[in-house]
Enzyme design. Structure first.
Site, PDB file in Angstrom:
ATOM      1  N   ARG A  39     -61.939  -9.479  -4.347  1.00 25.42           N
ATOM      2  CA  ARG A  39     -61.351  -8.166  -4.608  1.00 25.42           C
ATOM      3  C   ARG A  39     -62.193  -7.407  -5.630  1.00 25.42           C
ATOM      4  O   ARG A  39     -62.537  -7.949  -6.680  1.00 25.42           O
ATOM      5  CB  ARG A  39     -59.920  -8.312  -5.124  1.00 25.42           C
ATOM      6  CG  ARG A  39     -59.086  -7.053  -4.911  1.00 25.42           C
ATOM      7  CD  ARG A  39     -57.628  -7.299  -5.202  1.00 25.42           C
ATOM      8  NE  ARG A  39     -57.007  -8.281  -4.328  1.00 25.42           N
ATOM      9  CZ  ARG A  39     -55.700  -8.458  -4.225  1.00 25.42           C
ATOM     10  NH1 ARG A  39     -54.877  -7.723  -4.964  1.00 25.42           N
ATOM     11  NH2 ARG A  39     -55.180  -9.374  -3.423  1.00 25.42           N
ATOM     12  N   LYS A  60     -58.925 -11.537   2.167  1.00 24.73           N
ATOM     13  CA  LYS A  60     -58.105 -12.737   2.124  1.00 24.73           C
ATOM     14  C   LYS A  60     -58.516 -13.590   3.313  1.00 24.73           C
ATOM     15  O   LYS A  60     -58.465 -13.119   4.460  1.00 24.73           O
ATOM     16  CB  LYS A  60     -56.614 -12.385   2.212  1.00 24.73           C
ATOM     17  CG  LYS A  60     -56.099 -11.590   1.009  1.00 24.73           C
ATOM     18  CD  LYS A  60     -54.612 -11.298   1.124  1.00 24.73           C
ATOM     19  CE  LYS A  60     -54.093 -10.540  -0.089  1.00 24.73           C
ATOM     20  NZ  LYS A  60     -52.631 -10.251   0.008  1.00 24.73           N
ATOM     21  N   ASP A  64     -45.422  -3.705   0.111  1.00 23.44           N
ATOM     22  CA  ASP A  64     -46.639  -3.377  -0.616  1.00 23.44           C
ATOM     23  C   ASP A  64     -47.708  -2.928   0.369  1.00 23.44           C
ATOM     24  O   ASP A  64     -47.452  -2.799   1.567  1.00 23.44           O
ATOM     25  CB  ASP A  64     -47.100  -4.556  -1.491  1.00 23.44           C
ATOM     26  CG  ASP A  64     -47.543  -5.771  -0.688  1.00 23.44           C
ATOM     27  OD1 ASP A  64     -47.228  -5.850   0.514  1.00 23.44           O
ATOM     28  OD2 ASP A  64     -48.208  -6.649  -1.274  1.00 23.44           O
ATOM     29  N   ASP A  94     -50.432  -4.078   1.874  1.00 25.68           N
ATOM     30  CA  ASP A  94     -50.780  -4.840   3.082  1.00 25.68           C
ATOM     31  C   ASP A  94     -49.554  -5.456   3.731  1.00 25.68           C
ATOM     32  O   ASP A  94     -49.674  -6.245   4.674  1.00 25.68           O
ATOM     33  CB  ASP A  94     -51.832  -5.902   2.777  1.00 25.68           C
ATOM     34  CG  ASP A  94     -51.397  -6.920   1.726  1.00 25.68           C
ATOM     35  OD1 ASP A  94     -50.512  -6.600   0.921  1.00 25.68           O
ATOM     36  OD2 ASP A  94     -51.963  -8.030   1.699  1.00 25.68           O
ATOM     37  N   ASP A 149     -47.389  -7.703   3.091  1.00 20.89           N
ATOM     38  CA  ASP A 149     -47.022  -9.118   3.137  1.00 20.89           C
ATOM     39  C   ASP A 149     -45.909  -9.432   2.143  1.00 20.89           C
ATOM     40  O   ASP A 149     -45.321 -10.506   2.179  1.00 20.89           O
ATOM     41  CB  ASP A 149     -48.232 -10.025   2.902  1.00 20.89           C
ATOM     42  CG  ASP A 149     -48.905  -9.829   1.547  1.00 20.89           C
ATOM     43  OD1 ASP A 149     -48.567  -8.856   0.843  1.00 20.89           O
ATOM     44  OD2 ASP A 149     -49.779 -10.647   1.195  1.00 20.89           O
ATOM     45  N   ARG A 150     -45.594  -8.476   1.260  1.00 19.66           N
ATOM     46  CA  ARG A 150     -44.489  -8.653   0.317  1.00 19.66           C
ATOM     47  C   ARG A 150     -43.410  -7.619   0.605  1.00 19.66           C
ATOM     48  O   ARG A 150     -43.707  -6.486   0.976  1.00 19.66           O
ATOM     49  CB  ARG A 150     -44.958  -8.490  -1.132  1.00 19.66           C
ATOM     50  CG  ARG A 150     -45.828  -9.624  -1.612  1.00 19.66           C
ATOM     51  CD  ARG A 150     -46.091  -9.508  -3.093  1.00 19.66           C
ATOM     52  NE  ARG A 150     -46.889  -8.341  -3.423  1.00 19.66           N
ATOM     53  CZ  ARG A 150     -46.881  -7.753  -4.618  1.00 19.66           C
ATOM     54  NH1 ARG A 150     -46.087  -8.188  -5.566  1.00 19.66           N
ATOM     55  NH2 ARG A 150     -47.661  -6.722  -4.845  1.00 19.66           N
ATOM     56  N   HIS A 199     -43.366 -13.005  -2.600  1.00 21.26           N
ATOM     57  CA  HIS A 199     -44.054 -13.683  -1.500  1.00 21.26           C
ATOM     58  C   HIS A 199     -43.115 -14.768  -0.989  1.00 21.26           C
ATOM     59  O   HIS A 199     -42.586 -15.567  -1.773  1.00 21.26           O
ATOM     60  CB  HIS A 199     -45.356 -14.329  -1.982  1.00 21.26           C
ATOM     61  CG  HIS A 199     -46.495 -13.375  -2.154  1.00 21.26           C
ATOM     62  ND1 HIS A 199     -47.166 -12.826  -1.084  1.00 21.26           N
ATOM     63  CD2 HIS A 199     -47.095 -12.882  -3.264  1.00 21.26           C
ATOM     64  CE1 HIS A 199     -48.128 -12.034  -1.526  1.00 21.26           C
ATOM     65  NE2 HIS A 199     -48.104 -12.049  -2.847  1.00 21.26           N
TER      66      HIS A 199
END
Length: 454
Positions: A15, A109, A243, A245, A247-248, A331
């Site tokens: 990142r 990722k 969020d 992307d 995933d949360r 998560h």
């Protein structure tokens, strides 16, 4: 000169700022190194909506193809959609996203086949070493036969798989506000929710990597203010915030109040244990509430405490055969999703739990939210180790307290606990406190902050 990747290769991912810290040239080298380290003959690559993402993802794919790997490009996707593709196709994968970071950032990722994590101790260090070497001495010669690039739409399969894991066919109609934060939730939610008995009120579904409305980081309370107001204005049953992307997932109840991710972890754990005959292992990181292991035990499960971070959770999931895992950062990990994290599946569980009974969400989650928490409090410090040492010294010999250093410093007593840990990415110490009452919470929080901040 070799590229200096020390600032962008983190514990779990890559990142950094584009193009200042990394660019498509380096992305191509990462693709080649990824194939060499994983020894993959085929991989899958996806990306989020950031302006730099398509170019970086294509450069990575070309680097992988030059090393002889066939590349399935799934294009725009959420991170958990990439994990779905990795699991369903049984291929190593790479997702281009910087999650909730500002627009100028991007990252990768990576996972092995079946969405198994690639972190510092599971391949990322070797990938970094290769990229640094090749950036200085030149990339290796291409393979005798280049791999192919093939496009594939995995969104329908992703949605179908998630909906096969939660029965939403018999729930009462629910009105749900969803704030996608101009991130990938705007891409996935319409397909996943299609045909369900939900009155969907969309907010900021337009894909825009400049994040014009607010940061796509619902962990920061200021970023869910719009959602809270809209839930109240619409008289909705609940609100969901994803969020960048996607995933949360964060949850807001019918009163516009945020629901603790620990309460969601406990609720989903109870449901997953019921699905698995009232037994099974549930992973929780050391910053989740006391309520999580309590609920797990009450429902016949075995709680296992672990350090923070998705690669650690996934490793523990695989090692213990856990059915579910949750973190304080929202998560949520599922055995039936290749041990990977998916906020969308957690959201479906919340919708099902709410829709299967008549009460409001605030009432439903109250039994899972038993203690008072400070939330995460960040302090900028010049010397993380020295500050941690000072706090440890202050509590080391205190009667009735226990210390452990599984991840940072955790100090606990009968009525409170706190965890203090260094950020992996910034010069910060992160403090989380939980107590049985407000006065104790304030007292412990203020004492620790005084030690940290001088």
């Amino acid at each position: 000169m070799a590229a200096d990747l020390s600032q962008i290769v983190k514990a779990y991912d890559v990142r950094g700022v584009v193009p200042d810290q990394w660019d498509e040239t380096l992305a191509e080298l990462f693709g080649a190194a990824f194939v060499q380290v994983t020894e993959a003959r085929a991989i899958v690559v996806g990306h989020d909506m950031r302006p730099s993402s398509p170019g970086l993802a294509r450069a990575f794919a070309q680097g992988a193809a030059a090393r002889g790997a066939d590349v399935t490009e799934i294009g725009l996707c959420s991170t958990d959609q990439l994990y779905y593709a990795s699991g369903d196709l049984n291929l190593p994968g790479a997702m281009f996203t910087a999650s909730h970071n500002p627009a100028q950032y991007n990252g990768i990722k990576m996972c092995r086949a079946g969405a198994a994590p690639v972190g510092q101790d599971t391949g990322l260090t070797e990938i970094r070493t290769l990229v640094e070497d090749w950036s200085e001495h030149g990339a290796p010669a291409p393979a005798a036969t280049s791999g192919t690039l093939t496009a594939l739409d995995t969104l329908p399969g992703y949605a179908e798989h998630l909906r096969s894991l939660v029965d939403l066919t018999h729930i009462r109609p629910l009105k749900v506000v969803v704030d996608a934060g101009n991130g990938m939730g705007g891409h996935t939610v319409p397909t996943v929710f299609e045909g369900l008995p939900l009155d969907l009120v969309p907010m900021y579904f337009e894909l825009d990597g400049s994040f014009p409305n607010h940061e796509a980081n619902p962990l920061d309370p200021k970023n869910i203010v719009d959602l809270q107001a809209r839930v109240l204005a619409e008289g909705a049953d609940l609100g969901l915030a994803f969020d960048g992307d996607a995933d949360r997932c964060f949850v807001v109840d019918e009163r516009g109040q945020g629901v603790s991710p620990s309460a969601i972890t406990a609720l989903v754990a109870a449901r997953e244990l019921a699905r698995n005959g009232g037994s099974g292992t549930v992973i929780h990181n050391l910053i989740t509430s006391w309520s999580v292991p309590e609920v797990v035990r009450e429902h016949g499960g075995q709680p296992v405490r672990t350090r923070v971070g998705h690669s650690f959770i996934k490793e523990e999931m695989a090692k213990t055969g856990a059915i579910f895992g949750g973190e304080h950062s929202a998560h949520y990990y599922f055995k039936d999703f290749w041990n990977a994290d998916t906020g969308m599946l957690a959201a479906l569980h919340v919708l099902a739990a709410l829709g299967e009974q008549d009460g409001p969400l605030s009432e439903l989650v109250s039994s899972y939210d038993r203690y008072l928490g400070s939330g995460e409090i960040n302090s900028t410090v010049a010397d993380q180790a020295a500050s941690l040492s000072a706090v440890k010294g202050a509590f080391a010999d205190r009667a009735g307290t226990e210390l452990d250093e599984l991840d940072g410093l955790t100090v606990s007593s009968a009525d409170w606990w706190f965890n203090l840990r260094a950020s992996n990415t910034e010069p910060l110490l992160r403090l989380n406190v939980e107590a049985r009452d407000a006065q104790t919470l304030t007292q412990v929080r203020d004492e620790v902050l005084a030690l940290i901040r001088g």
